[in-house]
Design an enzyme around this catalytic site. Structure first.
Site, PDB file in Angstrom:
ATOM      1  CG  ASN A   1      14.137  -0.670 -22.441  1.00  0.00           C
ATOM      2  OD1 ASN A   1      14.847  -0.831 -21.408  1.00  0.00           O
ATOM      3  ND2 ASN A   1      14.761  -0.020 -23.438  1.00  0.00           N
TER       4      ASN A   1
ATOM      5  CE  LYS B   1      17.275   0.018 -20.108  1.00  0.00           C
ATOM      6  NZ  LYS B   1      17.194   1.463 -20.411  1.00  0.00           N
TER       7      LYS B   1
ATOM      8  CB  SER C   1      18.610   0.741 -25.513  1.00  0.00           C
ATOM      9  OG  SER C   1      19.580   2.044 -25.559  1.00  0.00           O
TER      10      SER C   1
ATOM     11  CD  GLN D   1     -19.716  11.596 -42.052  1.00  0.00           C
ATOM     12  OE1 GLN D   1     -20.916  11.133 -42.600  1.00  0.00           O
ATOM     13  NE2 GLN D   1     -18.765  12.216 -42.518  1.00  0.00           N
TER      14      GLN D   1
ATOM     15  CE1 TYR E   1     -26.489  10.908 -38.575  1.00  0.00           C
ATOM     16  CE2 TYR E   1     -26.865  12.942 -40.068  1.00  0.00           C
ATOM     17  CZ  TYR E   1     -26.086  11.993 -39.657  1.00  0.00           C
ATOM     18  OH  TYR E   1     -24.887  11.725 -40.258  1.00  0.00           O
TER      19      TYR E   1
ATOM     20  CB  THR F   1      -1.035   0.053   1.247  1.00  0.00           C
ATOM     21  OG1 THR F   1      -0.132   0.079   2.454  1.00  0.00           O
ATOM     22  CG2 THR F   1      -1.874  -1.151   1.358  1.00  0.00           C
ATOM     23  CG  HIS F   2       0.713   4.220   1.272  1.00  0.00           C
ATOM     24  ND1 HIS F   2      -0.204   5.637   1.274  1.00  0.00           N
ATOM     25  CD2 HIS F   2      -0.073   3.538   2.130  1.00  0.00           C
ATOM     26  CE1 HIS F   2      -1.268   5.396   2.121  1.00  0.00           C
ATOM     27  NE2 HIS F   2      -1.092   4.159   2.722  1.00  0.00           N
TER      28      HIS F   2
ATOM     29  CD  GLU G   1       8.542   1.599 -21.255  1.00  0.00           C
ATOM     30  OE1 GLU G   1       8.774   2.708 -21.107  1.00  0.00           O
ATOM     31  OE2 GLU G   1       9.012   0.518 -21.736  1.00  0.00           O
TER      32      GLU G   1
HETATM   33  N1  ARG Z   1     -22.333   9.014 -43.130  1.00  0.00           N
HETATM   34  C1  ARG Z   1     -23.522   9.553 -42.205  1.00  0.00           C
HETATM   35  C2  ARG Z   1     -23.046   9.105 -40.628  1.00  0.00           C
HETATM   36  O1  ARG Z   1     -22.221   8.296 -40.687  1.00  0.00           O
HETATM   37  C3  ARG Z   1     -24.714   8.774 -42.460  1.00  0.00           C
HETATM   38  C4  ARG Z   1     -25.989   9.536 -42.319  1.00  0.00           C
HETATM   39  C5  ARG Z   1     -26.346  10.427 -43.310  1.00  0.00           C
HETATM   40  N2  ARG Z   1     -27.363  11.288 -42.959  1.00  0.00           N
HETATM   41  C6  ARG Z   1     -27.724  12.441 -43.334  1.00  0.00           C
HETATM   42  N3  ARG Z   1     -28.748  12.881 -43.220  1.00  0.00           N
HETATM   43  N4  ARG Z   1     -26.974  13.000 -44.233  1.00  0.00           N
HETATM   44  O2  ARG Z   1     -23.704   9.507 -39.722  1.00  0.00           O
END
Ligand code: ARG
Length: 460
Positions: A288, A286, A280, A325, A320, A158-159, A293
């Site tokens: 590594n 070395k 290295s 996108q 939408y 711990t710590h 990492e």
């Molecule tokens: N390529 C668009 C996306 O990934 C698809 C939907 C596009 N819709 C639109 N109304 N332009 O979101």
């Protein structure tokens, strides 16, 4: 002359500017949705046919055409043309190119908005299953190591200060526990991804007699979404997926940190096989732990994916918006990074040897048995606070004389506390401590055996 590449181009008086074509396209990212897009389209067409919106012959042509496109993509014969913007329009345009008028009926009652929501849900559902399988494998690798080093006593910290002795197996099962929660998180988020949005159209559904339940059934969704606007606005399942990836990445990063410390000369607890180490360019001696990492380093990128996704979503009005996108880049990147890290971690862990000599070195010197001495005194009827005080004094005297607790003569013990008897030596030193842990879930032999049996059943 106007070229009418895109299906909506007839609305525009001009061709889209080159720079706009490049800026708006997502095919370079979403091409990997092709299989989900095609599966969704075949199901949609099947439903259109069932509802009498297209003929059986048209359905057969659409299906065959789409499957032909799929095999061409898989054979590397297909050219994704960015002028068609995204995977949905590329495939539809090619279908029309191949089968003519029947292809023009595929998009009946559908918008790219519900189409992309569907594709992402199908993709995420599959990604979750792959992620769970990969985590399961890493858990198994860790459990095998835990069994291999079931008798090896190591310092628990711990710590980052030596605290109490633990079995190496018990320590290794820490990560199996973390990964189990990760797996459960993915499983739980799968329920919310596994709902069918198709039929929601652009945002308001449709006046056509679409059978949403049928499409859902064809795509193996147990349910359909309730609200058409929510269906095309919702990317919660993406955010949940990337969060589950982020927490998994956190756990991998913590595992990596331990490995990096433990293989240093200062610790000398483990050796990672040469095949998973790097040298290295300047210092010839070395070895590594670069794999670990990089696992630790890549974790930050996954948090970045999560922040980018959440920030993209936070200001969006209902419905939408093209901002959405940008979800794919983050979701795919988080997925690819975490999957690769899980696979790498499994390989490194499987190819790591614990070094009993290095671990034993100095194991008896850090007073790791001080707590058990206090608990011994509790057994002799001494209140714990008083016991803690006695042991603190004994430790500081032993330290001054360069002794371990097991090396303090009985007379010296009794000078501090008369209740200490010769049986105290059966409590001291790490081996005795580990054998004496008796509470459920402790770091001792009995509990490790139970845990190993549990994981054997669970990870089968
Ligand atoms: N390529 C668009 C996306 O990934 C698809 C939907 C596009 N819709 C639109 N109304 N332009 O979101």
């Amino acid at each position: 002359m106007k070229k009418d590449n895109k299906s909506w181009q007839s609305r525009m008086a001009q061709d889209q500017a080159e720079i706009a074509v490049d800026f708006v396209e997502s095919i370079s990212v979403d091409h990997r949705l092709y299989r989900h897009d095609i599966a969704g389209s075949i199901a949609h067409a099947g439903m259109l046919c069932e509802q009498g919106l297209i003929t059986k012959g048209e359905y057969a042509k659409i299906r065959k055409g789409l499957l032909g496109i799929q095999s061409d993509i898989e054979a590397g014969r297909f050219v994704f043309d960015k002028r068609f913007e995204d995977i949905h329009m590329v495939i539809e345009a090619e279908l029309i190119n191949r089968i003519g008028d029947a292809g023009k009926k595929l998009h009946t009652g559908r918008s790219r908005n519900d189409q992309v929501a569907l594709d992402m849900r199908l993709w995420t559902r599959q990604a979750i299953d792959e992620m769970i399988a990969a985590i399961n494998n890493l858990q198994r690798v860790l459990a095998v190591k835990a069994e291999e080093y079931g008798d090896l006593i190591m310092p628990g910290y711990t710590h980052l200060q030596r605290a109490q002795p633990v079995l190496a197996g018990h320590y290794l099962l820490v990560f199996v526990e973390q990964l189990q929660r990760d797996k459960e998180r993915f499983e739980d988020s799968r329920k919310r991804a596994n709902v069918c949005p198709l039929g929601s159209g652009a945002l308001a559904g449709s006046t056509l007699p679409l059978d949403r339940d049928l499409t859902a059934k064809l795509l193996d969704f147990p349910a359909i979404t309730r609200n058409s606007i929510d269906s095309i606005s919702d990317r919660d399942f993406c955010a949940e997926y990337v969060f589950a990836c982020s927490l998994t990445a956190t756990h991998l990063s913590r595992l990596a940190e331990d490995w990096i410390l433990f293989c240093s000369q200062e610790f000398g607890f483990i050796r990672i096989a040469d095949a998973y180490s790097t040298g290295s360019s300047m210092m010839p001696q070395k070895r590594n732990p670069d794999m670990m990492e990089l696992i630790r380093g890549k974790c930050g990128g996954v948090y970045g994916n999560l922040m980018a996704l959440l920030t993209m979503l936070k200001g969006l009005p209902a419905g939408y918006n093209r901002d959405m996108q940008e979800d794919k880049k983050q979701v795919f990147d988080a997925n690819d990074t975490v999957l690769a890290c899980i696979q790498m971690a499994a390989a490194v862990v499987a190819n790591t040897a614990f070094k009993p000599d290095g671990i034993a070195d100095g194991l008896e010197e850090g007073f790791l048995d001080a707590t058990v001495l206090a608990e011994y005194l509790v057994g002799k009827g001494i209140p714990f606070r008083q016991a803690h005080h006695y042991v603190g004094k004994l430790v500081s005297e032993a330290e001054a004389k360069g002794l371990t607790l097991a090396q303090i003569p009985l007379a010296d013990y009794q000078a501090t506390c008369q209740k200490i008897e010769a049986d105290v030596y059966r409590y001291l030193s790490t081996g005795n401590v580990v054998a004496r842990y008796q509470v459920k879930g402790s770091a001792g032999k009995k509990q490790l055996k139970q845990q190993l049996a549990f994981w054997k059943r669970k990870l089968k």
